[in-house]
Design an enzyme around this catalytic site. Sequence first.
Site, short mmCIF file in Angstrom:
data_model
loop_
_atom_site.label_atom_id
_atom_site.label_comp_id
_atom_site.label_asym_id
_atom_site.label_seq_id
_atom_site.Cartn_x
_atom_site.Cartn_y
_atom_site.Cartn_z
N THR A 173 0.85 -1.19 0.00
CA THR A 173 0.00 0.00 0.00
C THR A 173 0.88 1.23 0.00
OG1 THR A 173 -0.11 0.11 2.41
CG2 THR A 173 -1.77 -1.24 1.30
N GLU A 196 -5.64 -3.69 -1.97
CA GLU A 196 -6.16 -4.90 -1.34
C GLU A 196 -7.23 -5.61 -2.17
OE1 GLU A 196 -5.15 -2.00 2.09
OE2 GLU A 196 -5.83 -1.91 0.01
N LYS A 222 -15.72 16.61 10.45
CA LYS A 222 -16.80 16.55 11.43
C LYS A 222 -16.91 17.91 12.11
CE LYS A 222 -19.15 13.45 14.53
NZ LYS A 222 -19.15 12.13 15.21
N TRP A 245 -21.28 15.41 9.78
CA TRP A 245 -20.29 15.06 8.78
C TRP A 245 -20.40 15.95 7.55
CZ3 TRP A 245 -16.65 12.22 10.68
CH2 TRP A 245 -16.91 11.20 11.58
#
Length: 542
Positions: A183, A327, A437, A442
Amino acid sequence: MQSLMMDYPLTLQHAFHRAVHIFPRKEIVTQTDGEPYRYTYGAWGERVAQLAGALKQAGVVEGDRVATFGWNTYRHFELYYAVPCMGAILHTLNIRLFAEQLVYIVNDAQDKVIFVDGDLVPLLEEHADQFPSVQLYVIMGEAAHATGKLQPSVDYETFIGSHPTTYDWPRLNENSAAAMCYTSGTTGNPKGVVYSHRSIYLHSMGVCLADGAAVAERDVILPIVPMFHANAWGFPHAAAFVGAKLVFPGRFMDPMRIARMIERERVTVSAAVPTIWIGILNLLGKEQIDLSSLRAIYCGGSAVPQALIEGLYQKHINIVHAWGMTETSPLASLSKLRSYQEDLPSEEQFRIKARQGTVLPGVDFRVVDMETGQEVPWDNQTFGELQVRGPWIARAYYNDSESAAKFAEGWLRTGDVAVVDEDGTLQLVDRTKDLVKSGGEWISSVELEGLIMGHPKVLEACVVGIPHPKWAERPLACVVPKPEFADQISAEEILDYLRPHVAKWWLPDDVIFIEAIPKTSVGKFDKKVLRKQYEMYSMSQD
């Protein structure tokens, strides 16, 4: 009752033999400083066999890690098949990683051999004394600025040249490791993902599906997304399966060179991150270039702004929004109009195409509340974390005892926040770490970015949350104007543009104009750099 089907191993050897024996005259092209380098799948197959023989003679055995540090080229494509088909593991190294991450990855994987493009040799030479597992460096092409620190080393053509053009390929277990990739390591050390022959085989078939990328023999494929990260989104492997012509850009990634490659080779399918296509669209506003051969360009890595989809549509270019991760091999979903959506108004069609769309056959998904863990309703409003599973989804990280939290109950926790509509199509609203936030509510930085990039004077935009003494966090918009509008755009103009589209409390506290947005090693906006740079900005403005 027991199955009576043949026990046929799903390995990359099948794709290799198909390409060589059924499509030997099909072409593989690589851009160079001069004329493109051209040869056929038939010649490629002979060189893949020579490379396998050379690796065997050099002491590479089943399970050894063979690393690459290179651009998208025909030699890299030879490695894509020679290494796994002989039983070793292809480990593609990201050439844009920070030095400490590169050293960590090579040592964690215990790479035995590294193949490196000549012009990238100096990047490896700086750390040659920190790679104790590496026993050989193979230099691909001229290394004009090398100092000789990579030892022992050999030229690629010398390495393979004396070996036979045939090879006695071993019978492989389909569940054995074929490749690995780490990654991009945005937080902590990068994590290794190991792909099996079976997973790459099935992923390639997913790419070839009509409701996947529909890759076929008649296609001419230009993978701009780097081969050193996430398997170039599966296109090199899929191309070999079906015998499609391949065009590799080498190190030439500027919009003009890419556009000319598409025009010259009559490319039908290409794939890259949004920043590449933003550059192409900007170029097409100034230059007359024939890109009419393109049937689709696939775009992922970060959210595709709706304005980019609309802009390319006006140039008669179909951009398909894709989603995936290292992944997930990586292709997991694509956004295509369904049959009953083709008569919708164009604005509604663009909105649908801006979603991440429908997961491919073979991929299961669920979106769960980040606090309760329960699945959210498919109401296109309720946020939750996207989780996926399937035969080409990783179930753990390599050499990492702390994987359990990421791979819970047989699901990969992606870290992406999504909503699902009544048709079961996905829209990612942010990464969990990038959501803003504010006052307990949100705000999607991705949605704000997409809207801002719809402004005709804006080239790129990145929104980050910065600390606020009252609201905890507030959004800050960092905007790159198009060059011709650098001194002709204001913060208030951007905010006025946003007001009809978002709630008042979603409006950024400020808009700042910058020359360029920092990018990660794979071309995504590097928000952690901007957050660090402006973490005191909000408080200083109060």
